[in-house]
Design an enzyme around this catalytic site. Structure first.
Site, short mmCIF file in Angstrom:
data_model
loop_
_atom_site.label_atom_id
_atom_site.label_comp_id
_atom_site.label_asym_id
_atom_site.label_seq_id
_atom_site.Cartn_x
_atom_site.Cartn_y
_atom_site.Cartn_z
N ARG A 231 0.85 -1.18 0.00
CA ARG A 231 0.00 0.00 0.00
C ARG A 231 0.89 1.23 0.00
O ARG A 231 1.99 1.21 0.56
CB ARG A 231 -0.88 0.04 1.25
N HIS A 279 -1.43 1.21 -9.55
CA HIS A 279 -2.18 0.30 -8.66
C HIS A 279 -2.92 -0.78 -9.48
O HIS A 279 -4.14 -0.93 -9.40
CB HIS A 279 -3.17 1.07 -7.78
N1 LIG Z 1 -1.20 -3.50 -5.35
C1 LIG Z 1 -2.23 -4.31 -5.44
O1 LIG Z 1 -2.86 -4.40 -6.49
C2 LIG Z 1 -2.61 -5.17 -4.26
C3 LIG Z 1 -3.54 -6.21 -4.45
C4 LIG Z 1 -3.84 -7.04 -3.39
C5 LIG Z 1 -3.25 -6.84 -2.15
N2 LIG Z 1 -2.37 -5.82 -2.00
C6 LIG Z 1 -1.73 -5.59 -0.67
O2 LIG Z 1 -1.02 -6.76 -0.28
C7 LIG Z 1 -1.18 -6.91 1.12
C8 LIG Z 1 -0.82 -8.33 1.54
O3 LIG Z 1 -1.83 -9.23 1.10
P1 LIG Z 1 -1.85 -10.76 1.61
O4 LIG Z 1 -3.09 -11.37 1.08
O5 LIG Z 1 -0.54 -11.41 1.34
O6 LIG Z 1 -2.00 -10.50 3.19
P2 LIG Z 1 -1.75 -11.52 4.37
O7 LIG Z 1 -1.92 -12.92 3.90
O8 LIG Z 1 -2.57 -11.03 5.51
O9 LIG Z 1 -0.20 -11.32 4.73
C9 LIG Z 1 0.30 -10.20 5.38
C10 LIG Z 1 1.73 -10.48 5.79
O10 LIG Z 1 2.28 -9.30 6.39
C11 LIG Z 1 2.83 -9.65 7.66
N3 LIG Z 1 2.75 -8.53 8.60
C12 LIG Z 1 1.65 -7.82 8.96
N4 LIG Z 1 1.98 -6.88 9.87
C13 LIG Z 1 3.31 -7.01 10.08
C14 LIG Z 1 4.24 -6.36 10.94
N5 LIG Z 1 3.84 -5.38 11.76
N6 LIG Z 1 5.52 -6.78 10.91
C15 LIG Z 1 5.92 -7.78 10.11
N7 LIG Z 1 5.09 -8.44 9.27
C16 LIG Z 1 3.80 -8.06 9.27
C17 LIG Z 1 2.00 -10.81 8.14
O11 LIG Z 1 2.69 -11.52 9.16
P3 LIG Z 1 2.10 -12.91 9.75
O12 LIG Z 1 2.32 -13.93 8.65
O13 LIG Z 1 2.94 -13.17 10.92
O14 LIG Z 1 0.65 -12.67 10.06
C18 LIG Z 1 1.82 -11.60 6.84
O15 LIG Z 1 2.97 -12.39 6.60
C19 LIG Z 1 -2.62 -6.49 1.36
O16 LIG Z 1 -2.83 -6.12 2.70
C20 LIG Z 1 -2.76 -5.32 0.41
O17 LIG Z 1 -2.43 -4.12 1.08
C21 LIG Z 1 -2.04 -4.99 -3.02
#
Ligand SMILES: NC(=O)c1ccc[n+]([C@@H]2O[C@H](COP(=O)([O-])OP(=O)(O)OC[C@H]3O[C@@H](n4cnc5c(N)ncnc54)[C@H](OP(=O)(O)O)[C@@H]3O)[C@@H](O)[C@H]2O)c1
Length: 316
Positions: A231, A279
């Site tokens: 983000r 994005h």
């Molecule tokens: N650009 C785009 O088009 C697009 C599209 C989709 C998503 N996204 C972004 O991608 C993000 C990730 O998606 P996802 O489905 O992979 O999410 P997810 O499965 O919830 O994974 C989030 C990861 O971040 C880690 N994390 C969260 N807070 C943290 C912290 N304070 N310190 C260290 N690690 C931390 C989590 O740790 P744990 O494993 O320990 O919980 C997890 O490994 C979304 O939240 C969104 O913002 C962007």
């Protein structure tokens, strides 16, 4: 009367494709589109993407909020969020799209495509020294669904992969780091940093000069590279500009920005070694995702467990 209607509140995304897809899958269920809510008491579910703040309040029978995207900061980072479960999207289609974007950006910097593009423009035939993938360390911040998928493909290409997450992990062929105390060690061994973190109170502004200065300086790419598709709120854009200008980082690929669309006056546009995409790294396709959303509602109504539940305290 049962409150079984859906309200679509989709911020800057057109709501109709979501509403139409939901009506097509479940024709008996009423579907309304914010702000057209004739009977707030009939709404049991909100399908939400960066919902208008007012659209989540005054719904006395709200049972569940279903995020239309993988990121939920537009829903959970608010003080007046109704006390109901929030679920988010996890989809093979969205994950595959993100993996494509991340791999494209890593290869583009690794294979020096920006420099070759400049050489092509100048009709210059010159070979640049090319390190092997096995000499390049890719560090992925955020080892969730998207981070792990990108790690698998990049590892398959031969890159050395490390990951950083909030809670500890044990993943094959990945050097796993967890927690704030492990961040510096992770950064010091990273040549290409890929950020796939969610935006939370803990991660806002994390991609700053202080972090860039901790990245490895002894890698084979002439300086570290930063890739962010998480983000825009994760990055301090002024620091990215300064870091590029001062050679603290050698390049960047950014899909997300502090404010979107990116201001035409932003200095990021004119930096040769920065790749900007609007994005588009991944995409929530209503036709692909509505079935999953209605399955979650069906599970809720049948008393079965919900999938992809958001941890409201952690913010993702
Ligand atoms: N650009 C785009 O088009 C697009 C599209 C989709 C998503 N996204 C972004 O991608 C993000 C990730 O998606 P996802 O489905 O992979 O999410 P997810 O499965 O919830 O994974 C989030 C990861 O971040 C880690 N994390 C969260 N807070 C943290 C912290 N304070 N310190 C260290 N690690 C931390 C989590 O740790 P744990 O494993 O320990 O919980 C997890 O490994 C979304 O939240 C969104 O913002 C962007």
């Amino acid at each position: 009367m049962t409150a079984n209607a859906i309200l679509v509140s989709s911020g800057n995304w057109p709501p109709e494709p979501w509403a139409e897809a939901a009506r097509a899958v479940d024709p008996k269920r009423p579907v309304f589109v914010w702000p057209d809510v004739p009977d707030p008491a009939a709404i049991g579910y909100v399908m939400a993407w960066r919902p208008a703040p007012e659209s989540l309040i005054g719904l006395p029978n709200l049972k569940l909020i279903l995020s239309l995207g993988a990121g939920v900061e537009g829903i959970v980072l608010r003080d007046d969020l109704p006390d109901v479960p929030v679920v988010r999207i996890v989809s093979d289609d969205l994950t595959a799209r993100m993996t494509e974007w991340v791999v494209l950006q890593v290869l583009l910097h690794h294979r020096q495509q920006l420099a070759y593009g400049r050489q092509q423009r100048d009709h210059e035939w010159r070979e640049l020294r090319q390190p092997a993938a096995s000499d390049v360390r890719v560090g992925i911040m955020g080892m969730g669904v998207l981070g792990q998928a990108a790690a698998r493909v990049l590892g398959g290409l031969g890159f050395r992969i490390a990951g950083w997450s909030r809670t500890p992990k044990d993943l094959p062929d990945i050097d796993c780091h967890a927690g704030d105390e492990a961040l510096d060690a992770f950064l010091s061994q990273t040549d290409i940093l890929v950020c796939l973190l969610p935006l939370t109170h803990a991660t806002r502004g994390i991609l700053s000069m202080a972090l860039f200065e901790k990245l490895a300086r002894n890698g084979p790419l002439g300086g570290p590279v930063v890739i962010n598709a998480g983000r825009g709120g994760l990055q301090v854009e002024a620091d990215i500009v300064t870091a590029i200008e001062r050679g603290v980082i050698a390049g960047a690929s950014l899909d997300v920005f502090e404010s979107e669309p990116l201001d035409p006056a932003s200095p990021l546009w004119r930096l040769d070694d920065v790749v900007i995409t609007p994005h588009v790294a991944a995409f929530s396709d209503p036709a692909e995702l509505v079935g999953q959303i209605l399955d979650q509602i069906a599970a809720y109504e049948a008393g079965r467990p919900l999938r992809n539940l958001v941890n409201r305290a952690a913010g993702y």
